[in-house]
Design an enzyme around this catalytic site. Structure first.
Site, PDB file in Angstrom:
ATOM      1  N   GLY A 137       0.822  -1.209   0.000  1.00 31.35           N
ATOM      2  CA  GLY A 137       0.000   0.000   0.000  1.00 31.35           C
ATOM      3  C   GLY A 137       0.852   1.253   0.000  1.00 31.35           C
ATOM      4  O   GLY A 137       2.094   1.180   0.039  1.00 31.35           O
ATOM      5  N   ASN A 138       0.221   2.402  -0.069  1.00 27.86           N
ATOM      6  CA  ASN A 138       0.952   3.673  -0.053  1.00 27.86           C
ATOM      7  C   ASN A 138       0.022   4.815   0.321  1.00 27.86           C
ATOM      8  O   ASN A 138      -1.197   4.698   0.215  1.00 27.86           O
ATOM      9  CB  ASN A 138       1.667   3.936  -1.399  1.00 27.86           C
ATOM     10  CG  ASN A 138       0.943   3.298  -2.562  1.00 27.86           C
ATOM     11  OD1 ASN A 138      -0.078   3.798  -3.012  1.00 27.86           O
ATOM     12  ND2 ASN A 138       1.441   2.158  -3.018  1.00 27.86           N
ATOM     13  N   SER A 152       9.136   3.474  -1.486  1.00 31.85           N
ATOM     14  CA  SER A 152       8.892   2.114  -1.946  1.00 31.85           C
ATOM     15  C   SER A 152       9.636   1.110  -1.060  1.00 31.85           C
ATOM     16  O   SER A 152      10.805   1.317  -0.731  1.00 31.85           O
ATOM     17  CB  SER A 152       9.400   2.016  -3.397  1.00 31.85           C
ATOM     18  OG  SER A 152       9.267   0.715  -3.862  1.00 31.85           O
ATOM     19  N   GLY A 153       8.951   0.057  -0.652  1.00 31.56           N
ATOM     20  CA  GLY A 153       9.609  -1.099  -0.030  1.00 31.56           C
ATOM     21  C   GLY A 153      10.175  -0.933   1.374  1.00 31.56           C
ATOM     22  O   GLY A 153      11.044  -1.705   1.771  1.00 31.56           O
ATOM     23  N   SER A 203       5.902   2.914  -6.060  1.00 31.79           N
ATOM     24  CA  SER A 203       5.752   2.630  -7.498  1.00 31.79           C
ATOM     25  C   SER A 203       4.399   3.114  -8.028  1.00 31.79           C
ATOM     26  O   SER A 203       4.201   3.223  -9.232  1.00 31.79           O
ATOM     27  CB  SER A 203       5.893   1.130  -7.745  1.00 31.79           C
ATOM     28  OG  SER A 203       4.929   0.428  -6.991  1.00 31.79           O
ATOM     29  N   GLU A 204       3.457   3.392  -7.109  1.00 31.08           N
ATOM     30  CA  GLU A 204       2.117   3.823  -7.537  1.00 31.08           C
ATOM     31  C   GLU A 204       1.972   5.348  -7.552  1.00 31.08           C
ATOM     32  O   GLU A 204       0.853   5.860  -7.483  1.00 31.08           O
ATOM     33  CB  GLU A 204       1.047   3.222  -6.614  1.00 31.08           C
ATOM     34  CG  GLU A 204       0.967   1.716  -6.624  1.00 31.08           C
ATOM     35  CD  GLU A 204       0.391   1.124  -7.907  1.00 31.08           C
ATOM     36  OE1 GLU A 204       0.270   1.848  -8.914  1.00 31.08           O
ATOM     37  OE2 GLU A 204       0.078  -0.070  -7.889  1.00 31.08           O
ATOM     38  N   HIS A 248      -3.913   4.015  -0.330  1.00 34.56           N
ATOM     39  CA  HIS A 248      -4.150   2.831  -1.165  1.00 34.56           C
ATOM     40  C   HIS A 248      -3.631   1.622  -0.397  1.00 34.56           C
ATOM     41  O   HIS A 248      -2.528   1.670   0.144  1.00 34.56           O
ATOM     42  CB  HIS A 248      -3.402   2.981  -2.496  1.00 34.56           C
ATOM     43  CG  HIS A 248      -3.155   1.667  -3.166  1.00 34.56           C
ATOM     44  ND1 HIS A 248      -4.172   0.855  -3.584  1.00 34.56           N
ATOM     45  CD2 HIS A 248      -2.005   1.002  -3.444  1.00 34.56           C
ATOM     46  CE1 HIS A 248      -3.658  -0.248  -4.114  1.00 34.56           C
ATOM     47  NE2 HIS A 248      -2.347  -0.180  -4.033  1.00 34.56           N
ATOM     48  N   HIS A 288      -4.283  -3.037   0.322  1.00 31.80           N
ATOM     49  CA  HIS A 288      -4.807  -4.311  -0.175  1.00 31.80           C
ATOM     50  C   HIS A 288      -5.573  -5.014   0.939  1.00 31.80           C
ATOM     51  O   HIS A 288      -5.332  -6.184   1.221  1.00 31.80           O
ATOM     52  CB  HIS A 288      -3.657  -5.206  -0.653  1.00 31.80           C
ATOM     53  CG  HIS A 288      -2.682  -4.515  -1.544  1.00 31.80           C
ATOM     54  ND1 HIS A 288      -1.328  -4.748  -1.533  1.00 31.80           N
ATOM     55  CD2 HIS A 288      -2.881  -3.552  -2.500  1.00 31.80           C
ATOM     56  CE1 HIS A 288      -0.729  -3.977  -2.436  1.00 31.80           C
ATOM     57  NE2 HIS A 288      -1.649  -3.243  -3.031  1.00 31.80           N
ATOM     58  N   TYR A 319     -25.549   1.421   5.266  1.00 31.68           N
ATOM     59  CA  TYR A 319     -25.665   2.880   5.132  1.00 31.68           C
ATOM     60  C   TYR A 319     -24.317   3.588   4.993  1.00 31.68           C
ATOM     61  O   TYR A 319     -24.223   4.664   4.405  1.00 31.68           O
ATOM     62  CB  TYR A 319     -26.478   3.468   6.302  1.00 31.68           C
ATOM     63  CG  TYR A 319     -25.685   3.760   7.543  1.00 31.68           C
ATOM     64  CD1 TYR A 319     -25.337   2.757   8.429  1.00 31.68           C
ATOM     65  CD2 TYR A 319     -25.256   5.061   7.816  1.00 31.68           C
ATOM     66  CE1 TYR A 319     -24.590   3.031   9.563  1.00 31.68           C
ATOM     67  CE2 TYR A 319     -24.502   5.344   8.944  1.00 31.68           C
ATOM     68  CZ  TYR A 319     -24.177   4.324   9.817  1.00 31.68           C
ATOM     69  OH  TYR A 319     -23.422   4.600  10.913  1.00 31.68           O
ATOM     70  N   HIS A 360      -6.565  -6.387  -7.257  1.00 28.75           N
ATOM     71  CA  HIS A 360      -5.479  -5.656  -6.602  1.00 28.75           C
ATOM     72  C   HIS A 360      -5.875  -5.143  -5.205  1.00 28.75           C
ATOM     73  O   HIS A 360      -5.419  -5.689  -4.208  1.00 28.75           O
ATOM     74  CB  HIS A 360      -5.057  -4.506  -7.546  1.00 28.75           C
ATOM     75  CG  HIS A 360      -3.893  -3.714  -7.087  1.00 28.75           C
ATOM     76  ND1 HIS A 360      -3.111  -2.973  -7.956  1.00 28.75           N
ATOM     77  CD2 HIS A 360      -3.376  -3.494  -5.868  1.00 28.75           C
ATOM     78  CE1 HIS A 360      -2.164  -2.366  -7.275  1.00 28.75           C
ATOM     79  NE2 HIS A 360      -2.305  -2.664  -5.998  1.00 28.75           N
ATOM     80  N   TYR A 393     -22.361  15.944   8.023  1.00 34.20           N
ATOM     81  CA  TYR A 393     -21.941  15.499   9.360  1.00 34.20           C
ATOM     82  C   TYR A 393     -20.890  14.393   9.342  1.00 34.20           C
ATOM     83  O   TYR A 393     -20.365  14.032  10.380  1.00 34.20           O
ATOM     84  CB  TYR A 393     -23.148  14.969  10.144  1.00 34.20           C
ATOM     85  CG  TYR A 393     -24.297  15.934  10.220  1.00 34.20           C
ATOM     86  CD1 TYR A 393     -24.187  17.106  10.947  1.00 34.20           C
ATOM     87  CD2 TYR A 393     -25.487  15.665   9.553  1.00 34.20           C
ATOM     88  CE1 TYR A 393     -25.244  17.987  11.009  1.00 34.20           C
ATOM     89  CE2 TYR A 393     -26.546  16.559   9.607  1.00 34.20           C
ATOM     90  CZ  TYR A 393     -26.419  17.708  10.337  1.00 34.20           C
ATOM     91  OH  TYR A 393     -27.460  18.586  10.391  1.00 34.20           O
TER      92      TYR A 393
HETATM   93 ZN    ZN Z   1      -1.199  -1.827  -4.491  1.00 32.57          ZN
END
Ligand code: ZN
Length: 217
Positions: free
Chosen positions: A28-29, A45-46, A75-76, A95, A97, A116, A158, A211
């Site tokens: 993720g990032n 990264s990493g 990388s994203e 982002h 997973h 909801y 992904h 709200y």
């Molecule tokens: Zn990803």
């Protein structure tokens, strides 16, 4: 070093992704956009989230150039900068997973309005973007298109991505939609979930706009 507060916030929310079991290791990032300077701060990264230091956060312009920092950016990064270039209501992106969002994304299903809290997405569903290889401009474009009029999107095979006016709100939206995805999965495993009516989702959308924001500090 510039942007200390933004760096601290990114480090803090990175650890929170691990603590809340929304990602593993360095998956993720996270990014934050400093609109006045047209600069984006993004996780490297990493590097495991519990090992990221303030100076490891990479400062980039929106054309993909590193402006400050000696680590490789996520990388994203294209999937973050496209939103800052093209949307004025998004200043932070997460982002990851997380399991249930990724299960639905692997089926290439959208998340319908069965709970909801779907309203935190800004609409009555969360769409699934077309598949593209991670780290590509194509994935960035697919995510951007599928998130039109929304704050959350699934990425086929992904994971998920959420954006908002600031990082606490982006994180909260991602977390709530992961919960909705889990509830949908569990409900669907024992029966057929009932959908909320359009009139109700419109009403929820209005209520959440007024709200449903989490405090920024
Ligand atoms: Zn990803």
């Amino acid at each position: 070093m510039r942007f200390i507060e933004e760096r601290k916030q990114i480090v803090e929310f990175g650890k929170m992704m691990i603590d809340k079991n929304l990602t593993k290791g360095s998956g993720g990032n996270i990014s934050v956009f400093v609109r006045d300077e047209k600069l984006m701060l993004i996780t490297p990264s990493g590097i495991d989230y519990y090992k990221i230091q303030l100076e490891d956060i990479v400062v980039m312009d929106l054309e993909g150039n590193v402006v400050e920092g000696d680590k490789k950016p996520s990388s994203e990064h294209s999937m973050h900068s496209i939103f800052y270039r093209e949307r004025e209501d998004v200043n932070a992106i997460v982002h990851f997973h997380s399991v249930y969002a990724s299960v639905l994304a692997t089926l290439q299903w959208e998340l319908p309005a069965t709970h909801y809290l779907i309203a935190v997405s800004g609409g009555d569903n969360v769409r699934c973007a077309d598949y593209a290889t991670f780290g590509t401009e194509e994935l960035a474009r697919n995510a951007f298109d599928a998130m039109k009029d929304r704050y959350v999107v699934f990425l086929a095979n992904h994971g998920m991505l959420a954006g908002a006016k600031d990082l606490p709100n982006a994180f909260s939206k991602a977390e709530e939609i992961e919960l909705c995805a889990e509830i949908y999965y569990r409900a669907k495993s024992i029966g057929e979930p009932k959908m909320l009516e359009t009139a109700e989702t419109d009403k929820l959308k209005r209520l959440f706009n007024n709200y449903g924001q989490v405090k920024s500090n």
